[in-house]
Design a protein around this motif. Sequence first.
Motif, PDB file in Angstrom:
ATOM      1  N   ARG A  20       5.543   0.241   6.010  1.00 13.60           N
ATOM      2  CA  ARG A  20       4.904  -1.043   5.734  1.00 13.60           C
ATOM      3  C   ARG A  20       4.529  -1.754   7.036  1.00 13.60           C
ATOM      4  O   ARG A  20       3.452  -2.318   7.167  1.00 13.60           O
ATOM      5  CB  ARG A  20       5.842  -1.940   4.919  1.00 13.60           C
ATOM      6  N   LEU A  54       8.129 -11.179   3.916  1.00 15.73           N
ATOM      7  CA  LEU A  54       8.260 -10.075   2.969  1.00 15.73           C
ATOM      8  C   LEU A  54       9.734  -9.694   2.911  1.00 15.73           C
ATOM      9  O   LEU A  54      10.365  -9.488   3.943  1.00 15.73           O
ATOM     10  CB  LEU A  54       7.442  -8.873   3.407  1.00 15.73           C
ATOM     11  N   ALA A  82       8.911  -7.036  -2.184  1.00 21.54           N
ATOM     12  CA  ALA A  82       8.538  -5.627  -2.337  1.00 21.54           C
ATOM     13  C   ALA A  82       9.635  -4.961  -3.153  1.00 21.54           C
ATOM     14  O   ALA A  82      10.808  -5.009  -2.787  1.00 21.54           O
ATOM     15  CB  ALA A  82       8.399  -4.957  -0.979  1.00 21.54           C
ATOM     16  N   LEU A 105       0.223  -4.661  -0.653  1.00 18.63           N
ATOM     17  CA  LEU A 105       0.587  -5.593   0.410  1.00 18.63           C
ATOM     18  C   LEU A 105      -0.653  -6.013   1.193  1.00 18.63           C
ATOM     19  O   LEU A 105      -0.833  -7.194   1.494  1.00 18.63           O
ATOM     20  CB  LEU A 105       1.620  -4.962   1.346  1.00 18.63           C
TER      21      LEU A 105
END
Length: 115
Positions: A20, A54, A82, A105
């Motif tokens: 990510r 996040l 997430a 995302l």
Amino acid sequence: MRSLVVLMIEEEQPEGLSARKLVVETVKHNVLTAYNAKDGIDLLQRFPNVDVVLVHSSLLRKTPNLLSDVKERCPGRPIVLASPFADECRPEAAFVIDSHKPQELLKVLGEDLQN
């Protein structure tokens, strides 16, 4: 598209880079990373002007109040959760994304937060 500062709080070995994180940096956003809840809260105290936080849902098992703590320290900043369970519902999170779909995302960071 304006560059954002994203704080990512998720468990991972510190010597490994999150997929990510790489995806977000590829589109020119700045990323701060914390590998546990305590480090994430500490980073928020040092850098309270992040644009978005996040949090990976796996941390909520050990620290169930993490989302509330983030919201308290960063009022008005969006929280992205997430989760491998895209239907997970947390009222503190502005967005819940599938943790296995990086394009979700990017959509949040691009279209949803920039408009």
